[in-house]
Design an enzyme around this catalytic site. Structure first.
Site, mmCIF file in Angstrom:
data_model
loop_
_atom_site.group_PDB
_atom_site.id
_atom_site.type_symbol
_atom_site.label_atom_id
_atom_site.label_comp_id
_atom_site.label_asym_id
_atom_site.label_seq_id
_atom_site.Cartn_x
_atom_site.Cartn_y
_atom_site.Cartn_z
ATOM 1 N N ARG A 241 -20.896 22.214 20.909
ATOM 2 C CA ARG A 241 -19.729 21.813 20.260
ATOM 3 C C ARG A 241 -18.780 20.887 20.805
ATOM 4 O O ARG A 241 -18.221 19.962 20.270
ATOM 5 C CB ARG A 241 -18.907 23.371 20.248
ATOM 6 N N THR A 242 -18.516 20.900 22.269
ATOM 7 C CA THR A 242 -17.359 20.339 23.039
ATOM 8 C C THR A 242 -17.773 18.741 22.951
ATOM 9 O O THR A 242 -16.966 18.001 22.667
ATOM 10 C CB THR A 242 -17.280 20.556 24.515
ATOM 11 N N LYS B 54 -32.075 10.749 39.684
ATOM 12 C CA LYS B 54 -33.008 10.063 40.818
ATOM 13 C C LYS B 54 -32.065 10.395 42.005
ATOM 14 O O LYS B 54 -32.121 9.684 42.993
ATOM 15 C CB LYS B 54 -32.997 8.610 40.252
ATOM 16 N N ARG C 94 -17.759 17.444 31.787
ATOM 17 C CA ARG C 94 -18.331 18.872 31.796
ATOM 18 C C ARG C 94 -19.083 18.912 33.238
ATOM 19 O O ARG C 94 -19.998 18.269 33.535
ATOM 20 C CB ARG C 94 -18.931 19.663 30.809
ATOM 21 N N HIS D 162 -11.101 25.285 30.756
ATOM 22 C CA HIS D 162 -11.607 24.623 29.572
ATOM 23 C C HIS D 162 -10.723 24.372 28.523
ATOM 24 O O HIS D 162 -10.354 25.207 27.624
ATOM 25 C CB HIS D 162 -12.813 25.591 28.755
#
Ligand code: CP
Length: 328
Positions: free
Chosen positions: A54-55, A82, A104, A132
């Site tokens: 969603r976000t 890496k 995020r 959030h």
């Protein structure tokens, strides 16, 4: 305002102002060509170190609806694999001329760290258990659609509060707008510091639901639990889940919310999401409009000072994308 990192950085007035702006952006979605040129020439990057549907998608849609260019850093197939550090990744993105980074990360505070390394605006799309903020904004907007005003409304949030950045952000936002919040969870799924939160704590979901104006279910975040905090999931569901029986005792005017993704059969019975009063899809839809408002506030010319201009930018036909040019 340059960054959006947490709800506590927004005053109640700023929160209300963002919510006031949002319907104009929601209206854009209903147009045949759902696009305005507000952020033309700017670039928004999404940098997600944790999974999201969603976000991440809604930020991408929001940026595109504002005519910004978008860049998705697919962390799992990037040089992070890496061993590249967050700082080096951030500086690499910055060198490409990015205007905003939507991030995020599993570590609380990571977006604050990012602001020290990049000149771009940083938007916190979820950091660990911490914050959030855009979820809280879209939840406030969704509740406003239901009630008109959150003042004196009683919101019951139930589930895994301990690991929930949504709970931390929503409690701040809901109470800033005058709502009262009851958190319902077993003691093992509550953070130790809730005595400093502006909430009532309960371990009795049935009692809390009696005078609830809205019910907000939180996902059991098993991926964050390092120990068995709930001895038996069936018992958890019986005590703290929104079973069909509990849902049937709620007035049909009580919205049922969930940030997603839902664990059907755990915090919510499998067929409860199909009830008319479940507003999960509205939350997702509103997420796009709220994120447009946030991007506009941070990147639009004049930032929050340009709020009075917003309607003109969005509604002025001269400012809209030339549909014939798009068709070509
Ligand atoms: N509500 C929410 O943050 O959902 P995603 O994890 O799918 O982004």
């Amino acid at each position: 305002m340059k960054h959006l990192l947490s709800i506590d950085e927004l005053s109640a007035d700023e929160l209300r102002e963002l919510l006031r702006m949002t319907p104009s952006f929601a209206e854009v979605a209903s147009r045949r060509i759902a696009k305005v040129p507000a952020l033309r020439g700017l670039t928004v990057a999404t940098l997600f170190y944790e999974d999201s549907t969603r976000t991440r998608l809604s930020f991408e849609v929001a940026a595109k609806r504002l005519s910004a260019d978008t860049l998705n850093v697919a962390v799992k197939s990037s040089s992070v694999n890496k061993g590249e550090s967050l700082r080096d990744t951030a500086e690499t993105i910055e060198a490409m001329g990015i205007d905003a980074v939507v991030m995020r990360h599993a570590s609380s505070g990571a977006p604050w760290q990012l602001t020290k390394w990049v000149g771009a605006s940083v938007i916190n799309a979820g950091d660990g258990w911490h914050q959030h903020p855009t979820q809280a904004l879209l939840d406030c907007f969704t509740l406003q659609q239901q009630f008109g005003d959150l003042d004196s409304r009683h919101i019951v949030m139930v589930g895994d509060i301990k690991h929930s950045r949504v709970a931390r952000s929503d409690v701040e936002a809901f109470t800033k707008l005058g709502a009262t919040v009851t958190l319902v969870a077993p003691p093992t799924l509550l953070p130790p510091a809730t005595n400093t939160w502006p909430v009532t704590i309960s371990h009795d979901l049935d009692a809390a639901l009696i005078d609830a104006d809205a019910v907000y279910l939180l996902r059991m975040q098993r991926e964050r639990q390092r120990e068995a905090l709930v001895p038996d999931m069936r018992e958890y569901t019986a005590l703290y889940g929104l079973t069909a029986q509990r849902a049937s005792r709620l007035s049909t005017s009580v919205p049922i919310m969930h940030p997603g993704p839902m664990n059907r059969g755990v915090e919510i019975a499998a067929d409860v999401p199909d009830l008319d009063q479940v507003v999960v899809v509205d939350q997702v839809r509103n997420g796009v409009a709220i994120r447009m408002a946030v991007l506009f506030m941070l990147l639009g010319s004049g930032g929050s000072a340009a709020l009075p201009v917003l309607e003109a930018v969005v509604d002025d036909p001269d400012q809209q994308v030339d549909e014939s040019a798009v068709a070509v």
